[in-house]
Design a protein around this motif. Structure first.
Motif, mmCIF file in Angstrom:
data_model
loop_
_atom_site.group_PDB
_atom_site.id
_atom_site.type_symbol
_atom_site.label_atom_id
_atom_site.label_comp_id
_atom_site.label_asym_id
_atom_site.label_seq_id
_atom_site.Cartn_x
_atom_site.Cartn_y
_atom_site.Cartn_z
ATOM 1 N N UNK A 142 -4.942 -9.949 5.053
ATOM 2 C CA UNK A 142 -5.416 -10.383 3.655
ATOM 3 C C UNK A 142 -4.407 -10.687 2.688
ATOM 4 N N UNK A 143 -4.668 -11.723 1.999
ATOM 5 C CA UNK A 143 -3.439 -12.542 1.064
ATOM 6 C C UNK A 143 -4.031 -12.960 -0.262
ATOM 7 N N UNK A 144 -5.292 -12.514 -0.454
ATOM 8 C CA UNK A 144 -6.012 -12.918 -1.667
ATOM 9 C C UNK A 144 -5.917 -11.730 -2.715
ATOM 10 N N UNK A 145 -5.548 -10.748 -2.611
ATOM 11 C CA UNK A 145 -5.812 -9.639 -3.513
ATOM 12 C C UNK A 145 -7.216 -9.226 -3.557
ATOM 13 N N UNK A 203 -17.079 -8.681 0.796
ATOM 14 C CA UNK A 203 -15.992 -7.873 1.568
ATOM 15 C C UNK A 203 -14.943 -8.273 2.099
ATOM 16 N N UNK A 204 -13.635 -7.825 1.841
ATOM 17 C CA UNK A 204 -12.396 -8.118 2.500
ATOM 18 C C UNK A 204 -12.607 -7.529 3.838
ATOM 19 N N UNK A 205 -12.457 -8.128 5.073
ATOM 20 C CA UNK A 205 -12.708 -7.798 6.154
ATOM 21 C C UNK A 205 -11.285 -7.527 6.912
ATOM 22 N N UNK A 206 -11.114 -6.331 7.516
ATOM 23 C CA UNK A 206 -10.020 -5.747 8.261
ATOM 24 C C UNK A 206 -8.823 -6.257 7.735
ATOM 25 N N UNK A 207 -8.391 -5.887 6.394
ATOM 26 C CA UNK A 207 -7.503 -6.466 5.441
ATOM 27 C C UNK A 207 -6.004 -6.168 5.981
ATOM 28 N N UNK A 208 -5.826 -5.313 6.879
ATOM 29 C CA UNK A 208 -4.198 -4.973 7.197
ATOM 30 C C UNK A 208 -4.274 -5.303 8.818
ATOM 31 N N UNK A 209 -5.053 -6.320 9.274
ATOM 32 C CA UNK A 209 -4.862 -6.358 10.835
ATOM 33 C C UNK A 209 -3.667 -7.362 10.889
ATOM 34 N N UNK A 210 -2.635 -6.766 11.605
ATOM 35 C CA UNK A 210 -1.395 -7.467 11.777
ATOM 36 C C UNK A 210 -1.167 -8.943 12.929
#
Length: 871
Positions: free
Chosen positions: A306-309, A293-300
């Motif tokens: 998230x940078x892995x696609x 699961x990609x976690x909080x992918x757009x947390x600034x």
């Protein structure tokens, strides 16, 4: 428990050693004796940079029983809380990972008896150790730091308890008189932190908060450590499913490794610049039944974005804690992905850290017929879920066409011009807006008043709409948004169903039919329940009988216990389920006409005599019953016995067999299968204090030549104990088994035992360090002491599962699932080992992947092997 064998193999070598100056001060003499402490300081400097890793290596001589580490560094706040210097720390030993606390702690300690939260207690092995460092340096001038390592001398300290988390909890969908569990919506929070990383709650406090907030399952996901997974002794809840995991905290985004085996650690020293690394780690986890699961992918924030696609993930966490602007952006991103045909389910979790954070705000609500690890993770993987801000909120989304029905994550078959009817109902969401979206955007909306109940009904062209999903929002500003999310559903699809990424689901039991003196026969799948092609489940045990046949007990996916016999001609009989404790005299249940008749009776009693017909269906390892009609289908294993989490069987010299089984509450039960096949029924094994029952985490059983059996178990305190049941049926006392290197006790995650023709027995186990240990118990009760057999290419063998079988010639055959996930075989001769060699896989594969193992020595000198392996 592997204790980071993966890290030992690759992660540690990825760390960059740092040149250090050394200043040593010792409180002891030149030759340190027991009680002495020696401290060595390692100063260093790290340059400006965000994505860098370092280490301080040091040698640990024999006689050390505790390691303590402190670190200090120059603090710099370029932008307080966002661009501040950090020095993450962790520890690796000769056998691999021993702990990680990131930037949450300035000091830690590790010994055989205890460890700072975030670190794994276990033997302090002589050899090369390393303090792992993760400097995050925003100061252009770099960062000066200092690491101090203190070695304390003394005898080895007693081991610490270790408990295995149950793979299931009591399901809520079972209706009295109804033979199969019905689908139920289970609520869970799969992203949580405790004192084992940077959280403020203990494991017990986290469980209590989950219960208080109406959750059915919980994900334990501390940052970059396995410590929480091996710290559940005495605190495992019986009414709440706990799914072990890790928040893999890279410098390029965080992801949840859910369903990880306890004690295993996923490496975090990689980024987008390492081609294929994310896919490799994701596949490694899926091979073990896990979920990515990609976690909080757009947390600034640095390191969190998230940078892995999303090509290698199973789901995306679009709602993390109280609703904020980055959650809004994540939902918008996901909506765009749906528009462009990408089908990735979404989840919501609290990411709780502080005790003031609300566990279950938000939560993921999953549709499943069982409250088990595999069933819940599979429901998430398939999008059979919706997201809600609390347990007060419920959402019902369904679509129908031509008499067929579908919910979130399902696919509704439609032809080109078919219209679909979509219905949405919401409860517990007062003063909010309910909206319905398809491929074409917003289709319909309605206001939900003060009673919190809202409904929408929409008819549209299904194939052209592609999907339908629902949102519920409260028009009240949040901390950074103009409104707040109350609930969000995954889509119901129109047309072809999305294909989830391949995953090991519950295990496929393979039978390596015969091992001859110098060869193996082909690996073939073991027939399943009710005519299914394979038997799927988490555990199995096999034993040989004097007649040349073999008996197997297996745990199915719902933790039912089943038994089967392989005849001398190689043919298997049908599986029969064992009745639970207190059900002596009840016949074992064959899944067939009796089950179908019971289902028909229950169905007609519930719906009247005109109820539609039902039929038995089979899929994979489960056989269930499907009822026709608009209510859809309900499928699952017919319940005939109690739920167990471990079981083992031993064939006796007189042709009978004895079984031990650990119930979900930890009670150890025993029963006899008599020569004619009659079962005597489960009775509890006496405990250490006379009439009290014995509770255990795991158990193994060995048949002895004199007709007695030896039972080996990890008790409720995590230590290993042995008991003997005499031929007359009386039990002895539970005695602790001596540990390795003179330790009084032994603890670990796996064990097995076998009897030899001379009356001795051999014990095989995995220790808290993830290594394989072996010892002999002589007929007079004397133990040789645990020692480590040599690994494939290393001095010791790291493993996640083991099995041992005594042979008629006095040798013993050993199986182990190595750190590479493959099955290896070894032979122990009276004074030496053959050396581990690989087993070939099915259909010509040069390796056999494995999860759990069992091996039986046969009277003709052959052996039969069961391997639960990824399908």
């Amino acid at each position: 428990m592997r204790l980071g064998a993966l890290m030992a193999a690759g992660g540690l070598s990825a760390l960059v050693p740092v040149d250090t100056a050394r200043a040593q001060t010792s409180a002891g003499a030149a030759e340190p004796g027991p009680g002495a402490k020696v401290t060595t300081a390692y100063p260093g400097h790290s340059p400006f940079g965000f994505d860098q890793w370092s280490s301080v290596e040091f040698a640990v001589p024999a006689g050390v029983n505790r390691i303590s580490v402190t670190r200090t560094f120059d603090h710099y706040d370029g932008l307080p809380g966002i661009m501040s210097d950090v020095l993450d720390i962790g520890l690796f030993g000769p056998s691999g990972f021993r702990g990680w606390s990131g930037g949450a702690r300035d000091a830690f300690t590790v010994s055989g008896a205890d460890a700072t939260p975030g670190y794994v207690p276990g033997p302090v092995e002589p050899g090369r150790w390393s303090v792992a460092l993760g400097p995050v340096v925003f100061n252009p001038a770099g960062m000066n730091w200092r690491v101090e390592v203190t070695l304390e001398y003394g005898p080895p300290l007693a081991g610490t308890p270790f408990a295995v988390l149950p793979t299931s909890a009591p399901s809520r969908g079972q209706i009295p008189g109804f033979p199969v569990p019905l689908p139920f919506w289970y609520r869970g929070d799969m992203h949580t932190h405790t004192v084992h990383s940077d959280g403020g709650r203990t494991l017990g406090e986290l469980v209590a908060a989950a219960r208080d907030n109406g959750l059915h399952f919980l994900g334990s996901t501390d940052h970059n450590t396995s410590a929480a997974g091996v710290s559940w002794a005495g605190s495992i809840p019986s009414d709440l499913l706990v799914i072990n995991g890790e928040e893999v905290t890279t410098r390029h985004g965080h992801w949840l490794a859910l369903g990880m085996p306890q004690g295993e650690v996923m490496d975090w020293h990689f980024g987008p610049g390492n081609p294929g690394a994310m896919a490799q780690h994701a596949n490694h986890l899926r091979d073990r039944g896990g979920l990515v699961v990609a976690a909080h992918p757009l947390t600034p924030a640095p390191g969190s974005f998230w940078e892995f696609g999303f090509g290698d993930v199973d789901a995306i966490e679009v709602w993390n804690g109280p609703w904020t602007l980055d959650d809004e952006a994540a939902v918008a991103m996901w909506a765009a992905m749906l528009f462009f045909g990408q089908r990735v389910p979404v989840v919501a979790n609290s990411d709780t850290h502080a005790p003031s954070d609300v566990v279950g705000l938000p939560q993921t609500v999953v549709r499943s017929t069982a409250l088990s690890r595999d069933a819940i993770l599979d429901g998430v993987r398939r999008g059979h879920s919706y997201l809600a801000e609390s347990s007060k909120v419920s959402v019902s989304l369904s679509a129908s066409c031509n008499g067929r029905y579908a919910g979130p994550g399902d696919s509704l078959p439609v032809s080109f011009f078919d219209a679909v009817d979509v219905s949405v109902s919401v409860y517990g969401a007062p003063n909010s807006f309910l909206t319905l979206y398809t491929e074409w955007g917003l289709m319909l909306a309605t206001w939900i008043g003060g009673d919190g109940v809202g409904h929408l009904n929409w008819r549209g062209w299904g194939l052209g709409s592609v999907f339908a999903r629902a949102e519920v929002r409260r028009p009240k500003p949040g901390s950074s948004t103009l409104d707040q999310m109350v609930a969000l559903s995954n889509p119901v699809w129109f047309g072809p169903a999305p294909t989830p990424k391949p995953v090991y689901q519950g295990g496929q039991t393979f039978l390596s039919t015969v091992r001859y003196p110098n060869s193996w026969s082909a690996v073939a799948p073991m027939p399943g329940i009710g005519g299914a092609p394979t038997f799927n489940g988490p555990r199995a045990s096999i034993t040989g009988l004097p007649t040349g046949s073999a008996l197997t007990v297996g745990l199915s996916g719902d933790n039912g216990l089943w038994i089967n016999e392989r005849q001398t001609n190689g043919q298997w009989q049908s599986w029969q389920q064992l009745a639970g404790p207190g059900a002596q005299g009840r016949p074992m249940l064959d899944l067939g006409e009796a089950a179908e008749a019971a289902f028909r009776r229950a169905l007609r009693a519930a719906r009247g005599a005109s109820a539609p017909a039902a039929r038995i269906v089979s899929s994979g390892a489960t056989a269930g019953i499907t009822a026709a009609g608009p209510a859809g289908a309900a499928a699952g294993i017919v319940q005939a016995g109690a739920a167990f989490r471990d079981a083992a069987i031993a064939g006796m010299p007189d042709g009978s067999a004895q079984i031990v089984a650990v119930a979900l509450d930890g009670t150890l039960y025993h029963q006899v299968r008599q020569v004619g096949g009659r079962m005597t029924g489960f009775t509890p094994v006496p405990g250490a204090a006379g009439g009290k029952t014995w509770t255990a985490v795991k158990a193994a059983i060995a048949a002895m030549p004199d007709g007695s059996v030896q039972v080996l178990s990890y008790g409720s305190n995590g230590n290993m104990y042995l008991n003997i049941r005499k031929p007359n049926g009386s039990w002895g006392t539970w005695n602790p088994v001596p540990g390795a290197r003179g330790a009084a006790t032994f603890a670990g995650p796996a064990l097995d035992i076998t009897g030899l023709p001379d009356g001795s027995s051999q014990l095989l186990a995995i220790g808290m360090d993830g290594m394989v240990y072996h010892q002999v118990r002589h007929p007079d009760g004397r133990f040789d002491g645990f020692a480590t057999p040599r690994g494939v290419t290393t001095p010791t063998m790291s493993a996640s599962a083991i099995a041992i079988a005594g042979m008629p010639d006095g040798t013993a055959q050993v199986l182990a699932v190595g750190a590479d996930g493959n099955v290896w075989h070894d032979i122990r001769f009276p004074t030496s080992w053959q050396g581990f060699r690989p087993l070939n896989g099915p259909q010509g594969a040069d390796r056999l992947r494995g999860g759990q193992l069992s091996i039986a020595g046969m009277r003709d000198g052959t052996s039969q092997v069961l391997v639960i392996a990824p399908s």
